[in-house]
Motif scaffolding. Sequence first.
Motif, mmCIF file in Angstrom:
data_model
loop_
_atom_site.group_PDB
_atom_site.id
_atom_site.type_symbol
_atom_site.label_atom_id
_atom_site.label_comp_id
_atom_site.label_asym_id
_atom_site.label_seq_id
_atom_site.Cartn_x
_atom_site.Cartn_y
_atom_site.Cartn_z
ATOM 1 N N GLY A 76 6.152 35.031 19.318
ATOM 2 C CA GLY A 76 4.757 35.392 19.559
ATOM 3 C C GLY A 76 3.847 34.385 18.900
ATOM 4 N N TRP A 77 2.773 34.866 18.269
ATOM 5 C CA TRP A 77 1.844 33.963 17.599
ATOM 6 C C TRP A 77 1.134 34.677 16.458
ATOM 7 N N LYS A 78 0.504 33.869 15.625
ATOM 8 C CA LYS A 78 -0.312 34.363 14.517
ATOM 9 C C LYS A 78 -1.760 34.003 14.823
ATOM 10 N N GLY A 92 -5.164 36.483 10.623
ATOM 11 C CA GLY A 92 -4.052 36.635 9.694
ATOM 12 C C GLY A 92 -2.962 37.585 10.182
ATOM 13 N N LYS A 93 -3.142 38.162 11.365
ATOM 14 C CA LYS A 93 -2.178 39.126 11.899
ATOM 15 C C LYS A 93 -1.255 38.436 12.910
ATOM 16 N N PHE A 94 -0.175 39.131 13.259
ATOM 17 C CA PHE A 94 0.878 38.568 14.098
ATOM 18 C C PHE A 94 1.043 39.349 15.396
ATOM 19 N N ILE A 95 1.197 38.631 16.486
ATOM 20 C CA ILE A 95 1.598 39.216 17.769
ATOM 21 C C ILE A 95 3.080 38.902 17.949
ATOM 22 N N LEU A 96 3.881 39.947 18.150
ATOM 23 C CA LEU A 96 5.288 39.772 18.496
ATOM 24 C C LEU A 96 5.493 40.410 19.863
#
Length: 106
Positions: A76-78, A92-96
């Motif tokens: 995913g991405w940050k 600062g959060k993450f997409i998985l």
Amino acid sequence: MAELVGPRLYSCCNCRNHVALHDDVISKAFQGRNGRAFLFSHAMNVMVGAKEDRQLMTGLHTVADVYCSDCREVLGWKYERAYEETQKYKEGKFILEKSKIVKENW
């Protein structure tokens, strides 16, 4: 005798490296490159790639791809920066992506 059960986690679909805790899920209503995705407050055992600006469904963001630290699968991405005020909570959060992770200890 009670069976010991660890925390519910998500692992890389490719190598089963633990990458996130279920308790860190903020939302399951996100869209990734390949379908549904989850927003996490934290991720572990991942590498963060180079930052780049991307036009996403919710506007322009600076993001960095996130890779499994064991097998290098893109998960995913940050979110590094959100340009729209209403999207700042993502920084600062993450997409998985759901298709890239599997449940463990459920």
